[in-house]
Enzyme design. Structure first.
Site, PDB file in Angstrom:
ATOM      1  N   GLY A  39       0.854  -1.228  -0.116  1.00  0.00           N
ATOM      2  CA  GLY A  39       0.033  -0.006   0.049  1.00  0.00           C
ATOM      3  C   GLY A  39       0.797   1.437  -0.073  1.00  0.00           C
TER       4      GLY A  39
ATOM      5  N   GLU B 131       2.722  -8.114  -1.503  1.00  0.00           N
ATOM      6  CA  GLU B 131       1.386  -8.799  -1.040  1.00  0.00           C
ATOM      7  C   GLU B 131       1.398 -10.225  -1.085  1.00  0.00           C
ATOM      8  OE1 GLU B 131       1.773  -6.047  -2.956  1.00  0.00           O
ATOM      9  OE2 GLU B 131       0.417  -4.460  -2.022  1.00  0.00           O
TER      10      GLU B 131
HETATM   11  N1  CO8 Z   1       1.699  -3.678   8.971  1.00  0.00           N
HETATM   12  C1  CO8 Z   1       1.852  -3.693  10.172  1.00  0.00           C
HETATM   13  N2  CO8 Z   1       3.103  -3.346  10.895  1.00  0.00           N
HETATM   14  C2  CO8 Z   1       4.323  -3.346  10.268  1.00  0.00           C
HETATM   15  C3  CO8 Z   1       4.192  -3.153   8.660  1.00  0.00           C
HETATM   16  C4  CO8 Z   1       2.720  -3.446   8.119  1.00  0.00           C
HETATM   17  N3  CO8 Z   1       2.855  -3.249   6.740  1.00  0.00           N
HETATM   18  N4  CO8 Z   1       5.358  -3.120   8.326  1.00  0.00           N
HETATM   19  C5  CO8 Z   1       5.999  -3.200   9.299  1.00  0.00           C
HETATM   20  N5  CO8 Z   1       5.353  -3.333  10.560  1.00  0.00           N
HETATM   21  C6  CO8 Z   1       5.992  -3.109  11.913  1.00  0.00           C
HETATM   22  C7  CO8 Z   1       6.482  -4.606  12.347  1.00  0.00           C
HETATM   23  O1  CO8 Z   1       5.792  -5.405  12.625  1.00  0.00           O
HETATM   24  C8  CO8 Z   1       7.389  -3.802  13.571  1.00  0.00           C
HETATM   25  O2  CO8 Z   1       6.299  -3.974  14.628  1.00  0.00           O
HETATM   26  P1  CO8 Z   1       6.943  -4.733  15.893  1.00  0.00           P
HETATM   27  O3  CO8 Z   1       8.262  -3.922  16.317  1.00  0.00           O
HETATM   28  O4  CO8 Z   1       5.813  -4.444  16.761  1.00  0.00           O
HETATM   29  O5  CO8 Z   1       7.260  -6.208  15.676  1.00  0.00           O
HETATM   30  C9  CO8 Z   1       7.838  -2.771  13.052  1.00  0.00           C
HETATM   31  O6  CO8 Z   1       7.033  -2.147  12.197  1.00  0.00           O
HETATM   32  C10 CO8 Z   1       9.278  -2.556  12.499  1.00  0.00           C
HETATM   33  O7  CO8 Z   1       9.323  -3.383  11.413  1.00  0.00           O
HETATM   34  P2  CO8 Z   1      10.554  -4.548  11.290  1.00  0.00           P
HETATM   35  O8  CO8 Z   1      10.890  -4.866  12.696  1.00  0.00           O
HETATM   36  O9  CO8 Z   1       9.825  -5.609  10.405  1.00  0.00           O
HETATM   37  O10 CO8 Z   1      11.457  -3.756  10.551  1.00  0.00           O
HETATM   38  P3  CO8 Z   1      12.742  -4.357   9.633  1.00  0.00           P
HETATM   39  O11 CO8 Z   1      13.534  -3.160   9.493  1.00  0.00           O
HETATM   40  O12 CO8 Z   1      13.085  -5.508  10.031  1.00  0.00           O
HETATM   41  O13 CO8 Z   1      11.908  -4.556   8.147  1.00  0.00           O
HETATM   42  C11 CO8 Z   1      10.539  -4.438   6.196  1.00  0.00           C
HETATM   43  C12 CO8 Z   1      11.341  -3.854   7.404  1.00  0.00           C
HETATM   44  C13 CO8 Z   1      11.133  -5.485   5.563  1.00  0.00           C
HETATM   45  C14 CO8 Z   1       9.651  -3.447   5.709  1.00  0.00           C
HETATM   46  C15 CO8 Z   1       9.448  -5.245   7.273  1.00  0.00           C
HETATM   47  O14 CO8 Z   1       8.998  -4.673   8.185  1.00  0.00           O
HETATM   48  C16 CO8 Z   1       8.307  -5.742   6.407  1.00  0.00           C
HETATM   49  O15 CO8 Z   1       8.444  -6.926   5.629  1.00  0.00           O
HETATM   50  N6  CO8 Z   1       7.161  -5.209   6.387  1.00  0.00           N
HETATM   51  C17 CO8 Z   1       5.918  -5.753   5.595  1.00  0.00           C
HETATM   52  C18 CO8 Z   1       5.845  -5.208   4.518  1.00  0.00           C
HETATM   53  C19 CO8 Z   1       4.709  -5.976   3.699  1.00  0.00           C
HETATM   54  O16 CO8 Z   1       4.286  -6.780   3.469  1.00  0.00           O
HETATM   55  N7  CO8 Z   1       3.763  -4.908   3.041  1.00  0.00           N
HETATM   56  C20 CO8 Z   1       2.564  -5.040   2.242  1.00  0.00           C
HETATM   57  C21 CO8 Z   1       1.653  -4.959   3.330  1.00  0.00           C
HETATM   58  S1  CO8 Z   1      -0.209  -5.775   2.458  1.00  0.00           S
HETATM   59  C22 CO8 Z   1      -0.535  -4.474   1.641  1.00  0.00           C
HETATM   60  O17 CO8 Z   1       0.070  -3.220   1.525  1.00  0.00           O
HETATM   61  C23 CO8 Z   1      -1.683  -4.350   1.101  1.00  0.00           C
HETATM   62  C24 CO8 Z   1      -2.236  -3.438   0.341  1.00  0.00           C
HETATM   63  C25 CO8 Z   1      -3.661  -3.336  -0.193  1.00  0.00           C
HETATM   64  C26 CO8 Z   1      -4.668  -3.242   0.869  1.00  0.00           C
HETATM   65  C27 CO8 Z   1      -4.840  -1.882   1.495  1.00  0.00           C
HETATM   66  C28 CO8 Z   1      -5.697  -1.789   2.810  1.00  0.00           C
HETATM   67  C29 CO8 Z   1      -5.763  -0.440   3.392  1.00  0.00           C
END
Ligand code: CO8
Length: 255
Positions: free
Chosen positions: A106, A129
């Site tokens: 997103g 995704e």
């Molecule tokens: N949603 C919720 N929380 C998140 C997200 C997310 N997309 N991304 C990161 N966070 C949170 C983590 O859970 C973490 O929280 P906690 O400390 O409580 O565990 C905090 O942010 C820090 O993240 P990381 O520890 O994972 O940080 P890193 O530097 O290790 O990694 C990354 C960074 C690679 C970006 C990793 O966080 C990651 O892979 N995030 C998810 C990326 C992803 O899959 N995005 C796609 C999401 S789905 C989507 O966007 C669908 C869109 C269409 C629907 C729209 C609906 C409104």
């Protein structure tokens, strides 16, 4: 306002996504606040361009997976979960996404809803995704395909691979790359340039270029011509061209 920070700088508005604990993951509150802010700037004659940015680490790491995970089809469909994103995408003022760090899922889709994407050298774009058992749902399958072509859009969405700023610029997703630390200033400079012109003409230009994504070239050119002719009903055109001839700076109406 709790998920975004808003500043007015000259004639530009800067909206900063502000959920550092979740790498600016986009929940429904963010969508509502962003759309409300953009709509209010559309009505503010002192503002001529909007910049959306995040932090150095993340523009936005996607839709909020924790909010979305338990949602049912009935809830999403019944409450039309993405309606606020449509409101944001319908912003009439020019919008610039200034992307440092991750623009994933997103987050990448939000950047693509903006009119211009500028990126810091370490920006990373992707639609991961598929790894979560879904696909892009905020316009990404359509906008990404139009912007970078079918083969590359398929590759990114089907493998979940991330691309760096240089690749994103090469394939047309990104307009300009700047040093990470300078990105915000450069985006604001671009916004001030745009906002220094006629606000009405900038909006009409945005509306006309946006047509290219929706209609055939023939219909788009017809629309462009109607818009172009209509500009001759505005004093903006008379002033802009007179100023050129008189070798002075134009004074556009501040509507
Ligand atoms: N949603 C919720 N929380 C998140 C997200 C997310 N997309 N991304 C990161 N966070 C949170 C983590 O859970 C973490 O929280 P906690 O400390 O409580 O565990 C905090 O942010 C820090 O993240 P990381 O520890 O994972 O940080 P890193 O530097 O290790 O990694 C990354 C960074 C690679 C970006 C990793 O966080 C990651 O892979 N995030 C998810 C990326 C992803 O899959 N995005 C796609 C999401 S789905 C989507 O966007 C669908 C869109 C269409 C629907 C729209 C609906 C409104």
């Amino acid at each position: 306002m709790t998920t975004i920070i808003i500043e007015k700088i000259g004639r530009a508005a800067l909206i900063r996504l502000n959920r550092p604990e979740a790498l600016n993951a986009l929940n429904r509150q963010v969508a509502k606040e962003l759309a409300d802010a953009a709509q209010s700037f559309d009505r503010d004659p002192d503002i001529g361009c909007i910049v959306i940015t995040g932090s150095e680490k993340a523009f936005a790491a996607g839709a909020d997976i924790k909010e979305m995970q338990p949602a049912s089809h009935r809830e999403m469909y019944g409450q039309d979960w993405f309606a606020d994103w449509d409101r944001f995408a319908a912003t009439r003022l020019p919008t610039i996404a200034a992307v440092n760090g991750y623009a994933l899922g997103g987050g990448c889709e939000l950047a693509m809803m903006c009119d211009i994407i500028v990126a810091g050298e370490t920006a990373r774009f992707g639609q991961p995704e598929i790894k979560l058992g879904v696909m892009p749902g905020m316009g990404g399958t359509q906008r990404l395909t139009r912007l970078i072509g079918k083969s590359k859009a398929m590759e990114l969405c089907l493998t979940g691979r991330l691309m760096d700023a240089q690749e994103a610029e090469r394939c047309g997703l990104v307009a300009r790359i700047f040093a990470t630390a300078e990105l915000e200033a450069k985006a604001l400079e671009m916004a001030q340039t745009i906002a220094g012109f006629s606000r009405t003409i900038a909006m009409m230009t945005k509306e006309t270029i946006s047509r290219a994504e929706e209609v055939s070239t023939v219909e788009g050119v017809r629309f462009e011509r109607r818009m172009f002719y209509s500009m001759f009903g505005l004093e903006d055109q008379r002033e802009g061209m007179a100023a050129y001839i008189e070798k002075r700076k134009p004074e556009f109406p501040r509507d």
